[in-house]
Design a protein around this motif. Structure first.
Motif, short mmCIF file in Angstrom:
data_model
loop_
_atom_site.label_atom_id
_atom_site.label_comp_id
_atom_site.label_asym_id
_atom_site.label_seq_id
_atom_site.Cartn_x
_atom_site.Cartn_y
_atom_site.Cartn_z
N ASN A 100 -28.90 33.65 16.20
CA ASN A 100 -30.05 32.94 16.26
C ASN A 100 -29.99 31.40 15.70
O ASN A 100 -31.02 30.58 15.40
CB ASN A 100 -31.16 33.75 15.52
CG ASN A 100 -30.91 34.13 14.21
OD1 ASN A 100 -30.09 33.50 13.46
ND2 ASN A 100 -31.69 35.07 13.68
N LEU A 101 -28.54 31.13 15.28
CA LEU A 101 -28.39 29.93 14.95
C LEU A 101 -26.89 29.69 15.39
O LEU A 101 -26.04 30.22 15.18
CB LEU A 101 -28.17 29.55 13.27
CG LEU A 101 -27.76 28.16 12.61
CD1 LEU A 101 -28.58 27.34 13.24
CD2 LEU A 101 -27.73 28.42 11.15
N LEU A 102 -26.78 28.43 16.03
CA LEU A 102 -25.56 27.83 16.75
C LEU A 102 -25.20 26.43 15.72
O LEU A 102 -25.97 25.91 15.64
CB LEU A 102 -25.81 27.36 18.17
CG LEU A 102 -25.95 28.47 19.17
CD1 LEU A 102 -26.02 27.79 20.65
CD2 LEU A 102 -24.75 29.52 19.07
N ILE A 103 -23.73 26.57 15.52
CA ILE A 103 -23.37 25.48 14.69
C ILE A 103 -22.26 25.08 15.41
O ILE A 103 -21.13 25.68 15.50
CB ILE A 103 -23.01 25.90 13.17
CG1 ILE A 103 -24.10 26.56 12.37
CG2 ILE A 103 -22.16 24.77 12.22
CD1 ILE A 103 -23.78 27.23 10.70
N LEU A 104 -22.35 23.68 15.71
CA LEU A 104 -21.28 23.07 16.40
C LEU A 104 -20.93 21.76 16.03
O LEU A 104 -21.60 21.03 15.63
CB LEU A 104 -21.98 22.82 18.06
CG LEU A 104 -22.88 23.83 18.68
CD1 LEU A 104 -23.57 23.19 19.90
CD2 LEU A 104 -22.21 25.15 19.08
N ASP A 105 -19.36 21.98 15.98
CA ASP A 105 -18.82 20.74 15.53
C ASP A 105 -18.21 19.89 16.36
O ASP A 105 -16.99 20.36 17.25
CB ASP A 105 -17.68 21.29 14.45
CG ASP A 105 -17.20 20.27 13.57
OD1 ASP A 105 -17.37 18.79 13.74
OD2 ASP A 105 -16.29 20.27 12.71
N GLU A 106 -18.77 18.60 16.80
CA GLU A 106 -18.31 17.78 17.85
C GLU A 106 -18.46 18.46 19.29
O GLU A 106 -17.03 18.86 19.88
CB GLU A 106 -16.81 17.24 17.40
CG GLU A 106 -16.71 16.12 16.25
CD GLU A 106 -17.53 15.14 16.65
OE1 GLU A 106 -17.82 14.83 17.59
OE2 GLU A 106 -17.54 14.01 15.59
N PRO A 107 -19.20 19.14 19.72
CA PRO A 107 -19.11 20.16 20.87
C PRO A 107 -18.82 19.12 22.09
O PRO A 107 -18.42 19.88 23.03
CB PRO A 107 -20.57 20.37 20.86
CG PRO A 107 -21.55 19.45 20.30
CD PRO A 107 -20.57 18.84 19.08
N THR A 108 -18.93 17.91 22.06
CA THR A 108 -18.64 17.18 23.57
C THR A 108 -17.05 16.62 23.73
O THR A 108 -16.87 15.98 24.64
CB THR A 108 -19.56 16.05 23.48
OG1 THR A 108 -19.59 14.99 22.54
CG2 THR A 108 -21.13 16.51 23.90
N ASN A 109 -16.50 16.95 22.61
CA ASN A 109 -14.98 16.67 22.76
C ASN A 109 -14.37 17.33 23.93
O ASN A 109 -14.72 18.60 24.10
CB ASN A 109 -14.22 16.81 21.50
CG ASN A 109 -14.45 16.05 20.35
OD1 ASN A 109 -15.08 14.88 20.58
ND2 ASN A 109 -13.83 16.20 19.26
#
Length: 226
Positions: A100-109
């Protein structure tokens, strides 16, 4: 926040837990890592999704289609996917899990323009919560509803979109923000050139040419503003 200000460290502390961070007991986190370790190279795309999801195959294939994996592409082994395809596959596997929580680090790289737009649409429709770090200001503008800025070792919050934040603070383009935008565009140009030099059967070369021309125009505009 600036490079080295602690953005990725903060994400990891939220995921792993810390004495100074309070987390709900019902929180279930899906964390996107740049190493894409969530994927099994020896299994197909569809098998990877089914491995950790209780959703029906129809639902899984629908999400994969929204991320531009069409028809028989779901039967490709992860080992043969391109870098950008692996990134999208990782997102799909996270979203399809019981989190229920997404954590994304620089997702568009490593994503081309079409893939970034596809990811934006999926995340806008996502029903859970989302925390992400990105230097892609357009992506932030399209997705974020609240902002957290790390400045002078302090965390400052702003309730509202990036556009609202810029208007409220009356900020204009800075040299740093333009350099970040230029770096992102140059990366996208390199990605498109690579696909043009070695196109696959699924590549629309004419569409790639059009994207390449648009990126060159954008690059010139940024350089002129600098």
């Amino acid at each position: 926040g600036d490079n080295g200000s602690g953005k990725t460290t903060l994400l990891r502390l939220i995921e792993q837990g810390h004495d100074s961070i309070k987390r709900s007991k019902v929180l279930k986190i899906g964390y996107f890592r740049q190493d894409l370790s969530i994927l099994d190279d020896e299994k197909t795309l569809l098998e990877n999704m089914k491995e950790t999801s209780d959703m029906s195959e129809t639902m899984i294939r629908t999400l994969l289609a929204r991320l531009l994996f069409k028809r028989d592409e779901v039967y490709k082994k992860v080992a043969v996917l391109s870098g950008g395809e692996r990134v999208k596959a990782s997102f799909a596997k996270l979203i399809l899990q019981d989190v229920n929580l997404l954590i994304l680090d620089e997702p568009t790289n490593y994503l081309d323009l079409d893939s970034v737009k596809a990811l934006e649409n999926v995340l806008i429709d996502y029903k859970g919560s989302l925390i992400f770090v990105s230097h892609d200001r357009k992506f932030v503008e399209n997705i974020a509803t609240n902002l957290l800025m790390i400045e002078n070792r302090k965390l400052n919050a702003f309730t509202g979109t990036y556009e609202e934040y810029m208007k409220r603070s009356k900020k204009t383009d800075t040299k740093d923000s333009l350099q970040e935008e230029l770096m992102r565009v140059k990366h996208q140009i390199t990605t498109i050139l690579g696909r043009l030099c070695m196109p696959t059967s699924d590549d629309d070369v004419e569409a790639l040419d059009a994207q390449y021309d648009d990126l060159l125009i954008k690059k010139k505009e940024i350089e002129s503003r600098m």
